[in-house]
Design a protein around this motif. Sequence first.
Motif, PDB file in Angstrom:
ATOM      1  N   UNK A 186     -28.833  -9.898 -14.581  1.00  0.00           N
ATOM      2  CA  UNK A 186     -28.806 -11.302 -14.979  1.00  0.00           C
ATOM      3  C   UNK A 186     -29.759 -11.598 -16.130  1.00  0.00           C
ATOM      4  N   UNK A 187     -30.664 -10.679 -16.415  1.00  0.00           N
ATOM      5  CA  UNK A 187     -31.665 -10.922 -17.446  1.00  0.00           C
ATOM      6  C   UNK A 187     -31.431 -10.136 -18.724  1.00  0.00           C
ATOM      7  N   UNK A 188     -30.335  -9.384 -18.772  1.00  0.00           N
ATOM      8  CA  UNK A 188     -30.056  -8.547 -19.938  1.00  0.00           C
ATOM      9  C   UNK A 188     -28.617  -8.732 -20.376  1.00  0.00           C
ATOM     10  N   UNK A 189     -28.355  -8.326 -21.597  1.00  0.00           N
ATOM     11  CA  UNK A 189     -26.975  -8.223 -22.055  1.00  0.00           C
ATOM     12  C   UNK A 189     -26.438  -6.854 -21.639  1.00  0.00           C
ATOM     13  N   UNK A 190     -25.193  -6.817 -21.245  1.00  0.00           N
ATOM     14  CA  UNK A 190     -24.601  -5.592 -20.712  1.00  0.00           C
ATOM     15  C   UNK A 190     -23.328  -5.252 -21.479  1.00  0.00           C
ATOM     16  N   UNK A 191     -23.180  -3.998 -21.795  1.00  0.00           N
ATOM     17  CA  UNK A 191     -21.972  -3.563 -22.471  1.00  0.00           C
ATOM     18  C   UNK A 191     -21.348  -2.362 -21.799  1.00  0.00           C
ATOM     19  N   UNK A 192     -20.046  -2.254 -21.957  1.00  0.00           N
ATOM     20  CA  UNK A 192     -19.312  -1.035 -21.592  1.00  0.00           C
ATOM     21  C   UNK A 192     -18.796  -0.413 -22.878  1.00  0.00           C
ATOM     22  N   UNK A 193     -18.949   0.877 -22.973  1.00  0.00           N
ATOM     23  CA  UNK A 193     -18.457   1.646 -24.109  1.00  0.00           C
ATOM     24  C   UNK A 193     -17.652   2.816 -23.565  1.00  0.00           C
ATOM     25  N   UNK A 194     -16.896   3.445 -24.449  1.00  0.00           N
ATOM     26  CA  UNK A 194     -16.186   4.661 -24.057  1.00  0.00           C
ATOM     27  C   UNK A 194     -16.228   5.646 -25.205  1.00  0.00           C
TER      28      UNK A 194
END
Length: 127
Positions: A30-38
């Motif tokens: 909740x306190x960070x930006x989150x990404x998914x990559x491939x």
Amino acid sequence: QVRLVESGGGLVQAGGSLRLSCAASGRTFSSVAVGWFRQFPGKEREFVAAFRRSGGSIYYADSVKGRFTISRDNAKNMVYLQMNSLKPEDTAVYYCAVTDSVITPATMRLIGKYDYWGQGTQVTVSS
């Protein structure tokens, strides 16, 4: 120390679904930006989806828009990537990543913007 662990990858037929999970220690999602990559064999990692801190805007790569959904469960400190209508070209190693920085539409795709990465989970879609 921040540790991210992805799970949920596997082998699925085209048209099927998988849900990837990312568990974190040392940070709350909740306190960070989150990404998914491939990452495809022999290629650089590419952006899949991301959301900004505190439940802000969500972004998707055009190639997955309408098929993939990124979400998080703050109570469990988990992030998910629901992947539907999978195609053979979705076959890749999938990674979650977090950053303490603010991401924008201009920066969300940048690998260098993210501070911590998981080890990846393999997704294979058969035709």
